[in-house]
Each structure stands twice: as structure tokens, then as C-alpha cells.
Design an enzyme around this catalytic site. Structure first.
Site, PDB file in Angstrom:
ATOM      1  N   SER A 580       0.474  -1.148   0.649  1.00 31.44           N
ATOM      2  CA  SER A 580      -0.334  -0.055   0.058  1.00 31.44           C
ATOM      3  C   SER A 580       0.978   1.152   0.055  1.00 31.44           C
ATOM      4  O   SER A 580       1.409   1.673  -0.513  1.00 31.44           O
ATOM      5  CB  SER A 580      -1.214  -0.035   1.042  1.00 31.44           C
ATOM      6  OG  SER A 580      -2.210   1.292   1.277  1.00 31.44           O
ATOM      7  N   ASP A 665      -9.241  -3.635  -5.698  1.00 32.83           N
ATOM      8  CA  ASP A 665      -9.334  -3.387  -4.635  1.00 32.83           C
ATOM      9  C   ASP A 665      -9.747  -1.632  -4.302  1.00 32.83           C
ATOM     10  O   ASP A 665      -9.807  -1.303  -4.882  1.00 32.83           O
ATOM     11  CB  ASP A 665      -7.553  -2.713  -4.147  1.00 32.83           C
ATOM     12  CG  ASP A 665      -7.045  -1.852  -3.571  1.00 32.83           C
ATOM     13  OD1 ASP A 665      -7.767  -1.860  -2.663  1.00 32.83           O
ATOM     14  OD2 ASP A 665      -5.462  -2.930  -2.897  1.00 32.83           O
ATOM     15  N   HIS A 700      -7.885  -5.341  -1.194  1.00 36.99           N
ATOM     16  CA  HIS A 700      -6.927  -4.210  -0.446  1.00 36.99           C
ATOM     17  C   HIS A 700      -6.067  -5.541   0.005  1.00 36.99           C
ATOM     18  O   HIS A 700      -5.504  -5.498   0.461  1.00 36.99           O
ATOM     19  CB  HIS A 700      -6.866  -3.189  -0.022  1.00 36.99           C
ATOM     20  CG  HIS A 700      -5.808  -2.146   0.965  1.00 36.99           C
ATOM     21  ND1 HIS A 700      -4.969  -1.717  -0.846  1.00 36.99           N
ATOM     22  CD2 HIS A 700      -4.956  -1.785   1.637  1.00 36.99           C
ATOM     23  CE1 HIS A 700      -4.112  -1.646  -0.190  1.00 36.99           C
ATOM     24  NE2 HIS A 700      -3.999  -1.122   1.129  1.00 36.99           N
TER      25      HIS A 700
END
Length: 729
Positions: A580, A665, A700
Site C-alpha cells: 500500500s 481493491d 486491498h
């Protein structure tokens, strides 16, 4: 907008490769010959070369050409794009075909350490004790409750395995039980976009109620009438939760009352309830400001009232005890302090009375309240500690732990009259341990320690905290762990260096049974607590965001150099990993110092910083101007552009790269890493691996379920171990 033209992409069949990799070896075929066949087959699957469609963007008089902008499809339905992503998966599978057995062995190795039948420690809330049970090969928990801590009259509330059995991805947001204990709400997400559908159940009859609330954050807060709930609705495009609705059971969602709407799209909205159950909190939080509104939980028609007017730069959290609020705030206190105020005098900060003063070198991280005790957690020189204060005598005691580097968390302290504090403790060498700690005498009662199956012995491992001087003279803390009999500080061990460094999130030195597969193969594992976290307090965060973001990247690079020069690792065997915002870190680092790393894994990486932050339709963008800067301001635009991984890709040699993402995501859209990989493939001048793995069913957080996610870890570890030549123990 540039017109997107059709393209032709040849995806070679993997039939030959599959046949080779699945073929049972005969006595006349050696292992080397098998490997050669697999390698030869892998070479027949060529790297996908994405088409280039120039897309011009101009801001502040600066023109940028994005040749891969066409890869964005918010609906995730474009067959051309989906075909390209599948081609990337096929290529990755082909390139890693020779590691299939290693991946399978690692998966079984990781899974074998996990206790199949495992129960959480019960937590008291209201008249029940709540816990979860994991059974056998189940991927998901079974939620249960009992009338006492021993598990008497156990009642199954929800078996998530039954709900998930027909879905490739399934996640629930948690259970919210009514004050009476008779009704339950839970949110479910079947796509991995973190948009939940709320459902309700009568726990007496086990019947599902007809109420279904769509497009929510996934949690509810019950009013005290046991028939009114508050929930947050999300914007379907930006996925920002910005509206708080009140729903009465038995009515249609279309009839729900909007009680609060956040008009500033730089704020997140949350909901909660005071420990005494008297008020419902609506929290307002941006990167550098926060606030709270309250609703009378006993009045189902009440409207929210602000505790104090919202101020730019003012952050605070509030906890209620009797007629007083205890307020943790940065008001005249960069590292926060604790204040106290009567509920009738809330509106003016001048009425706040100091309980714990500000200290320049110690950050106040959080509090929890009991009828007679205040418990607070603070951090000094990177290490947390917990203190208990008797509210009558004002005497304090500090809770002590043994490891040199550790993490503690207060959790499950839902009742004001609890005689003990529930704490979770862990270190790089100590599996997660749950304690109840007597609030009066400080005695610890160990309730559970994570059981690691196999031959694990904590005494085989050592951890330490060192400080490394960065290029500007600032000392960066680094947490290290290694296996004692595999480690020599002579520059021969391979290094796995992890970092994040954003949002003030501190990556704590926690235990991981998965990590043992690296340590047992001789790796040194390092967490670089770089600027952008709050490891050394709030100034450590402020010095690693917006116009000081480059410090984050410098710190990580300088830690790498120091760990090799000080003999902790081999300079030819350094592997870096981040996800991330940590993926942004990886992208910046390999642009700026690619020669330091043999391999890098970037998971769901946020790499297209400028383009994303210029587009308010992309989820999370407007909330994060105070983290990265607003590129509509030229000062921020120029600075962000200077480190943006996607924009700074250049013709140079890059390390071996494994990039992963999820098609759905909700935080870092799949097209960021997709574009980045395409551009890297165009520009890189080396023959190193560049692999892109797309989970077509996840978002995610990766795959749902406790075992499915281990396959992602096995893939990453196999990629790294193969490069390091550490395929066996």
C-alpha cells in the site's frame, strides 16, 4: 481525453508448461533435467507488452503524457483490460513454475504451524462473554457467546463458514448486539470493496429480520430502545462514508432519517458508543484535525451535538466517565496530553483541566477508563508502556514486561466495573499472549498464548532494537530478529527489510509464525521504523509527510546501507518489502537506489501519486491532502512529482520485482500497479524478473479466510528464497 484503440495481445498457451510441471518424474529423468524442461517452457510465455495510448495531462503549465492511462476501468468489465491482467498472471505463473513445489511446501509449512482448533479469549460485554472459534480446516470463525467466562450455555451466533461457502470472497464486518442481547446486526462484503450490506437477526428465534441496509460501512450502533440503529452510508464512487442514518427496525431503508452529513470531503466519519451506554459518538477525522458529536442514546429522535466547535489542526478523542469527559488532545501539545471537563462545560476549551501534561519526548497514545482507574499508554524512544492510575489516591503503577522490544495493546475492556485490564502482548520472539492484569496490585493472569505447532522454541531466536544514523544525522530505530544458530554478524546473512512510513502508522515488533520460514533459513528480518510513522512520537510523523516525504525514502535506504555495512546482512542478498503506502516506499526506493536490492515485493502499491491525488473521484483522494499534499497547489505538485514512483520510472536497471494487487481493491485501485508494471517493463534495462500477480477475486486485504492468505505469503517467500538460493532448510 485520448481515444483508446483496440490492441492485439498474444497469450501463449500454458498447456505444455502445465504438462511438464505436473508430470510425475521417472527414474530416467533427473531433477536438473526436469528443471531445465520447466525453464524452457517458461521462456515460451513472453512478458505481456502493453499497448501505448498517449494521454495528455496538463497542470500548472506542466504537461505529462501517460501512455497507460487506458488501463483504468472503474467497472472492472473491460475485456481488453481483463485479458491483459490475465496475461500478466499467466506470465508470472510461467516464470515461477520452477518454484511451484517450493510454494506448495511453504504453504504446508506455514499452515502446519497454525492450530486448527483454536478459540479466542472471551470478552465480556453486557451480560454475555463473546468469543470466536476456529475449527479444523475452516477458513472463517464461528462467533459464540456464553453466560460466563467458562463457556456455560454456549450459543452459536454466526457461523461465517456457512455464509461464505458459495462465495470466492466473503468478509463480515463484525457483530453488533443490541443492549438487550436479543438482536444482532452484521455486515457482509462479497466483493472486497469494503462496502457492506447490513443484516439483522433475532437471537431468540434465530430468524433473520427483513431489514437489509445496503451501501454501508458495515457497523451499527444501537440506541437503548433496542429497535433503533445508527449506521454510515458510503458514496458509491469515492467509497467515502459520509452520511449517518438512523434506522428503525421494521421499516424500509428508504425511510431512514439522515442525522448527519459530512460536507467536508477531507474528513472520515465514524460511529461508536460510550462505555456507560449513555451517548452515541459520531467521530470526524481528517489527517490533521478531528472532532466528535454526540447523540443521546436514550432518545431515538435526538440529533447530534458537537462537543466543541471543529478547529483546523485540533485533534482530540473523548471518553466518558460519569459526568466527565476525558479528552486526549494535541491542543498546545504536539505529543498529546490528557484533559478533563464536566459534560456541562464542554463547549469551551478554557474549561478543560489538565490530567496528564504534555511531554516533549513521550507521546500519549491512548487511554481506557474504569470506575476507579485511569489506564494510559505512552511511547518513549520507540517503546510503549502502560500505566495504571488510581483515581481516588492518584497513585500510579507501571506494568512491566520482559522482552527488549515488544508491543502491547489494550482491548476488550468494555465494562466500567471490570476489576482487571485486558492486554495483548507480543514481541518478535514471543507469540501473542493475552493477560488480565489486576488494576489494584498489577498481578498478571495469563489467559492464553498463541500456540505455534511444530518444533518452535522461542529461545532459538533473538531480537534487538538498534538506532541507525540517517544522512541528515537523525537516528532511525530498527527492530531486528534472527535465529541465533543461523546468524553471524559478518555480512553473510540474507536480509528481509520491511517498511511502511505513512499516515503515522507504527509497524510494531509483533510475532509472526509465518516469518519463521525466513528466520529458519538464515534470514535477518528488519523493520525500519522510518519517518512517517510515530515510532518516536508525533514529530516523527510530521517529518515524513507532505513536503518532508523524501525523509521516508532516505531513511529506508540509509537503514539498508547501515545494516550491510555493520555486518547484519550481505549487501548482495537484500530484499525489501512493503504494501500500500509501503508499496509507494518500494517504488521510490528502487527508482532512487535500485543497486541496493536484489529483490523487492510491492503489494497493492500506491505508485501513481500525482495522477491519483488530482482525481477526486478516486476513493480516498480528498481525505489525504494533508498526508501527501494537494497537487492542485504547484508547490505540492512539484514535490510529489519528484518522488512519484510511476512518474520517475527511468531507463536503468531495477531489482527483481514481484508486484501484487487485487482487482477489486478499494484503497489502491488495481490500475496503479498495472500501469507501473507496464512502464517498468518498457524502461528497465536489466534482465531481472518483473512479475505482476493480480488476484481477480480480492481487494486491498488479499484473499479472505485464514488459510487462503497463506498462499500469498508462500508466493512471496518462494520468489525471495529462490533468488537467495535458500530453497531448503
Amino acid at each position: 481525453m485520448a481515444k483508446i484503440l483496440p490492441f492485439s495481445l498474444t497469450v501463449l498457451s500454458l498447456a505444455l508448461l502445465s504438462a511438464c510441471s505436473d508430470k510425475a518424474p521417472t527414474q530416467t529423468v533427473t531433477q536438473n533435467e526436469q528443471t531445465a524442461v520447466v525453464a524452457s517452457s517458461a521462456q515460451q510465455v513472453v512478458a505481456p507488452i502493453a499497448k501505448k495510448v498517449p494521454f495528455e495531462m496538463e497542470v500548472h503549465g506542466d504537461k505529462r503524457i501517460d501512455d497507460y492511462y487506458w488501463m483504468r476501468d472503474d467497472k472492472r468489465e473491460n475485456p481488453e483490460i481483463l485479458a491483459h491482467l490475465e496475461a500478466e498472471n499467466n506470465y508470472t505463473n510461467a516464470q515461477l513454475a520452477h518454484t511451484e513445489k517450493l510454494q506448495a511446501d511453504l504453504f504446508e509449512e506455514l499452515k502446519a504451524r497454525i492450530k486448527k482448533n483454536d478459540d479466542s479469549v472471551p470478552v465480556k460485554k453486557g451480560q454475555y462473554f463473546y468469543s470466536t472459534e476456529m475449527r479444523g480446516d475452516n477458513e472463517y470463525p464461528i462467533y459464540v457467546r456464553s453466560s460466563d467466562v467458562k463457556g456455560s450455555n454456549k450459543e452459536v451466533l454466526l457461523d461465517v463458514n456457512e455464509l461464505a461457502k458459495d462465495h470466492a470472497y466473503y468478509q463480515i464486518s463484525g457483530l453488533d448486539v443490541s443492549p438487550s442481547g436479543q438482536l444482532m446486526a452484521y455486515g457482509e462484503d462479497k466483493v472486497s470493496r469494503r462496502v457492506y450490506t447490513l443484516r439483522f437477526q433475532d437471537l431468540t428465534s434465530k430468524a433473520m429480520l427483513p431489514d437489509v441496509l445496503e451501501g454501508t460501512e458495515g457497523d451499527v450502533v444501537w440506541a437503548n430502545d433496542n429497535k433503533t440503529v445508527y449506521y454510515i452510508k458510503k458514496d458509491p464512487q469515492t467509497l467515502l462514508g459520509y452520511q449517518v442514518f438512523r434506522h428503525t427496525l421494521g421499516t424500509a431503508q428508504s425511510e431512514d432519517q439522515l442525522v448527519y452529513e459530512e460536507t467536508d470531503n477531507s474528513y472520515y466519519t465514524g460511529i461508536g458508543k460510550s462505555k456507560d451506554g449513555s451517548v452515541i459518538y459520531i467521530s470526524h477525522g481528517s489527517t490533521e484535525s478531528s472532532g466528535i458529536s454526540v447523540i443521546d442514546a436514550n432518545n431515538p429522535k435526538a440529533m447530534p451535538q458537537r462537543l466543541i466547535p471543529r478547529e483546523k489542526g485540533l485533534e482530540y478523542e473523548a471518553s466518558k466517565l460519569g459526568d466527565y469527559y476525558y479528552i486526549t488532545t494535541n491542543w498546545d501539545a504536539v505529543n498529546f496530553r490528557l484533559m478533563k471537563v464536566h459534560q456541562d462545560q464542554l463547549g469551551d476549551k478554557a474549561n478543560w483541566q489538565e490530567v496528564i501534561p504534555h511531554r516533549a519526548d513521550i507521546k500519549l497514545e491512548g487511554i481506557t477508563l474504569f470506575n476507579n482507574h485511569l489506564v494510559y499508554q505512552e511511547r518513549e524512544k520507540g517503546q510503549t508502556s502502560i500505566k495504571v492510575r488510581d483515581l481516588t489516591t492518584q497513585k500510579e503503577q507501571s506494568l512491566s514486561f520482559n522482552d527488549p522490544v515488544f508491543a502491547t495493546y489494550m482491548y476488550g475492556n468494555s465494562e466500567l466495573d471490570n476489576p482487571s485490564l485486558r492486554v495483548y502482548y507480543t514481541s518478535l520472539t514471543t507469540p501473542g499472549t493475552h493477560y488480565d492484569i489486576d488494576l489494584v496490585n498489577g498481578e498478571k493472569n495469563q489467559l492464553k498464548q498463541q500456540e505455534v505447532l511444530g518444533d518452535f522454541n522461542a529461545d532459538n531466536y533473538a531480537s534487538e532494537r538498534i538506532f541507525i544514523k540517517a544522512r541528515d544525522g537523525v537516528e532511525v530505530p530498527v527492530s531486528l530478529v534472527y535465529r541465533k544458530d543461523k546468524f553471524k554478524q559478518d555480512g553473510t546473512n540474507p536480509l528481509y527489510q520491511y517498511g511502511y512510513g505513512s499516515y503515522g502508522a507504527t509497524m510494531e515488533p509483533r510475532f509472526s509464525s509465518t516469518r519463521l520460514s525466513l528466520l529458519d533459513r538464515g534470514f535477518v528480518y528488519a523493520i525500519a521504523h522510518i519517518r512517517g510513522s510515530q515510532m518516536l512520537g508525533r514529530p516523527w510523523y510530521d517529518d515524513g509527510k507532505k513536503l518532508t516525504k523524501q525523509n521516508t525514502f532516505n531513511d529506508f535506504i540509509d537503514v539498508t546501507k547501515a545494516l550491510t555495512s555493520q555486518g547484519y546482512a550481505s549487501k548482495d542478498q537484500v530484499f525489501a518489502v512493503g504494501g500500500s503506502a509501503g508499496g509507494l516506499l518500494m517504488g521510490a526506493v528502487i527508482n532512487q537506489a535500485p543497486e541496493l536490492y536484489k529483490g523487492v515485493a510491492a503489494h497493492v502499491p500506491f505508485v501513481d501519486v500525482v495522477t491519483t491525488m488530482l482525481d477526486e473521484s478516486i476513493p480516498l483522494t480528498t481525505n489525504e491532502y494533508d498526508e501527501w499534499g494537494n497537487p492542485n497547489d504547484k508547490t505540492y505538485y512539484d514535490y510529489m512529482l519528484s518522488y512519484s514512483p510511476y512518474d520517475q520510472v527511468k531507463k536503468q536497471a531495477y531489482p527483481n520485482l514481484l508486484v501484487t494487487t487485487g482487482l477489486h481493491d478499494s484503497q489502491v485501485q488495481y490500475f496503479e500497479p498495472a500501469k507501473w508494471v507496464a512502464k517498468l517493463r518498457e524502461h528497465k534495462t536489466d534482465n531481472n524478473k518483473l512479475l505482476f500477480k493480480v488476484d481477480m477475486e480480492a481487494g486491498h486485504g488479499g484473499a479472505s479466510g485464514r488459510f487462503k492468505g497463506l498462499k500469498d505469503s508462500a508466493l512471496e517467500y518462494a520468489f525471495i528464497l529462490d533468488l537467495a538460493g535458500k530453497n531448503t532448510l
